[in-house]
Design a protein around this motif. Structure first.
Motif, PDB file in Angstrom:
ATOM      1  N   ARG A   1      73.624  44.156  -2.684  1.00  0.00           N
ATOM      2  CA  ARG A   1      73.044  43.413  -3.799  1.00  0.00           C
ATOM      3  C   ARG A   1      73.591  43.785  -5.182  1.00  0.00           C
ATOM      4  O   ARG A   1      73.471  42.992  -6.121  1.00  0.00           O
ATOM      5  CB  ARG A   1      71.521  43.656  -3.814  1.00  0.00           C
TER       6      ARG A   1
ATOM      7  N   GLN B   1      84.772  45.445 -12.629  1.00  0.00           N
ATOM      8  CA  GLN B   1      83.948  44.755 -13.625  1.00  0.00           C
ATOM      9  C   GLN B   1      82.672  45.526 -13.927  1.00  0.00           C
ATOM     10  O   GLN B   1      82.242  45.603 -15.086  1.00  0.00           O
ATOM     11  CB  GLN B   1      83.613  43.339 -13.149  1.00  0.00           C
TER      12      GLN B   1
ATOM     13  N   ASP C   1      76.240  41.392  -7.225  1.00  0.00           N
ATOM     14  CA  ASP C   1      75.639  40.113  -7.592  1.00  0.00           C
ATOM     15  C   ASP C   1      74.534  40.308  -8.628  1.00  0.00           C
ATOM     16  O   ASP C   1      74.372  39.477  -9.531  1.00  0.00           O
ATOM     17  CB  ASP C   1      75.056  39.414  -6.352  1.00  0.00           C
ATOM     18  N   TRP C   2      73.802  41.379  -8.498  1.00  0.00           N
ATOM     19  CA  TRP C   2      72.715  41.669  -9.433  1.00  0.00           C
ATOM     20  C   TRP C   2      73.220  41.737 -10.867  1.00  0.00           C
ATOM     21  O   TRP C   2      72.578  41.261 -11.793  1.00  0.00           O
ATOM     22  CB  TRP C   2      72.039  42.982  -9.035  1.00  0.00           C
ATOM     23  N   HIS C   3      74.397  42.348 -11.026  1.00  0.00           N
ATOM     24  CA  HIS C   3      74.978  42.484 -12.354  1.00  0.00           C
ATOM     25  C   HIS C   3      76.035  41.417 -12.658  1.00  0.00           C
ATOM     26  O   HIS C   3      76.749  41.539 -13.659  1.00  0.00           O
ATOM     27  CB  HIS C   3      75.581  43.884 -12.532  1.00  0.00           C
ATOM     28  N   GLN C   4      76.119  40.417 -11.788  1.00  0.00           N
ATOM     29  CA  GLN C   4      77.046  39.299 -11.980  1.00  0.00           C
ATOM     30  C   GLN C   4      78.486  39.799 -12.155  1.00  0.00           C
ATOM     31  O   GLN C   4      79.206  39.388 -13.070  1.00  0.00           O
ATOM     32  CB  GLN C   4      76.610  38.438 -13.173  1.00  0.00           C
ATOM     33  N   THR C   5      78.868  40.694 -11.278  1.00  0.00           N
ATOM     34  CA  THR C   5      80.225  41.229 -11.267  1.00  0.00           C
ATOM     35  C   THR C   5      80.829  41.003  -9.889  1.00  0.00           C
ATOM     36  O   THR C   5      80.115  40.785  -8.911  1.00  0.00           O
ATOM     37  CB  THR C   5      80.239  42.735 -11.589  1.00  0.00           C
ATOM     38  N   ARG C   6      82.152  41.091  -9.832  1.00  0.00           N
ATOM     39  CA  ARG C   6      82.854  40.856  -8.569  1.00  0.00           C
ATOM     40  C   ARG C   6      83.228  42.142  -7.837  1.00  0.00           C
ATOM     41  O   ARG C   6      83.760  42.098  -6.736  1.00  0.00           O
ATOM     42  CB  ARG C   6      84.124  40.042  -8.829  1.00  0.00           C
TER      43      ARG C   6
ATOM     44  N   GLN D   1      81.461  47.147 -17.611  1.00  0.00           N
ATOM     45  CA  GLN D   1      80.158  46.969 -18.244  1.00  0.00           C
ATOM     46  C   GLN D   1      79.534  48.310 -18.611  1.00  0.00           C
ATOM     47  O   GLN D   1      78.985  48.481 -19.702  1.00  0.00           O
ATOM     48  CB  GLN D   1      79.214  46.196 -17.320  1.00  0.00           C
TER      49      GLN D   1
END
Length: 319
Positions: free
Chosen positions: A189, A201, A192-197, A205
């Motif tokens: 998870r 990435q 996707d939780w942090h909208q990274t690939r 952040q």
């Protein structure tokens, strides 16, 4: 420049609760009644920097003033409880910022711990156990003697905070990937939780602003712990034990080892996970057998505006 008006016309008060994630602001009228509320970004100067803190404090204040159609000259008293304001230099700089923007206001800048204590206990004795972006325990006895544990920043303190929990969660994912730690649903998870690939990435952040990553990981850990992920539960169990140790340290400093100890849990980490809340309660009971849990009746921001009302000499009490 705001038009300066007489103090007799300055009939409103501002209270701020600012931390590493967000800032809450409330506006009270001359009778101490809360008439407007707003939130903005982080305002702990030591974590976010002074410029970002100024913007957050200004945005929140501008919002509540706009709601009531008033301007800065109407503000008679300001109390801001901010993370990082325990350092005198920080408090002075923030005080100057408010004094320049609100020419008719009496200003007090204090710590987020003090306004949390006010929210839970008023002027009575007790201990608050704060768990948000940072963590700390702060207490006061009947003689106004205070004691504090934790809250010295993420580098070597703030155990059990959402920052600490998020950092440990991402570390657990890395250890699992390298076969040095147990398998965890966090691995499925986290990106996707942090909208990274992927790691690159996510690490970008973290490098740019760790406060935008680690505390925001906490809700995921809370969710998975309640869904019985063993690693998430282990992280929250360790965090709960650390928080209980902070409260126990303050109780010992105040000489409360053999008496009932009133403790209020304050901060955004609570109420998100049944598992975590129960673990904190169990930890407190283990280390402070006669703990008496107290629920804050008002928010820290409301407590701050109550203090501003007293500072500015209003007729009533904020509620």
């Amino acid at each position: 420049m705001h038009k300066k008006i007489s103090n007799s016309d300055a009939t409103y008060f501002l209270g701020f609760d600012g931390g590493g994630t967000k800032t809450d602001c409330v506006l009270a009228d001359a009778d101490g009644r809360v008439v407007a509320r707003a939130s903005a970004g982080p305002s702990n100067p030591l974590r976010s920097g002074y410029t970002r803190s100024w913007f957050s404090l200004s945005d929140a204040a501008d919002s509540v003033l706009k709601q009531e159609k008033i301007h800065a000259g109407h503000i008679r008293g300001i109390c801001a409880g901010l993370g990082g304001a325990g350092r005198s230099g920080v408090a002075r700089r923030v005080t100057t910022f408010f004094e320049r923007g609100y020419p008719n206001a009496e200003v007090r800048v204090t710590t987020d711990l003090e306004i949390a204590l006010e929210a839970a206990f008023g002027d009575a004795e007790g201990i608050i156990l704060l768990a948000g972006t940072g963590s700390a325990a702060f207490g006061r006895d009947a003689n106004a003697r205070t004691a504090r544990a934790g809250g010295r920043g993420p580098w070597f303190s703030d155990e059990g905070s959402t920052f600490d929990i998020g950092r440990r969660a991402i570390q657990a994912v890395a250890l699992a990937e390298e076969h040095r730690g147990p398998v965890t649903e966090l691995s499925e998870r986290i990106f996707d939780w942090h909208q990274t690939r992927g790691w690159d990435q996510l690490m970008d952040q973290i490098s740019k602003n760790a406060d935008s990553v680690f505390p925001k990981t906490f809700p995921l850990v809370a969710e998975l712990a309640d869904a019985h992920d063993a690693v998430s539960r282990g992280i929250l169990s360790a965090a709960a034990a650390s928080l209980a140790e902070l409260a126990a340290s303050v109780a010992k400093e105040l000489g409360w080892q053999h008496r009932e100890v009133p403790v209020a849990k304050v901060g955004g980490a609570y109420g998100r996970s049944k598992y975590f809340d129960a673990a904190v309660d169990a930890g407190l009971k283990k280390l402070i057998p006669r703990v008496h849990k107290v629920a804050a009746q008002i928010s820290p921001a409301e407590a701050a505006v109550r203090m501003a009302v007293r500072l500015g000499g209003a007729k009533g009490n904020a509620a």
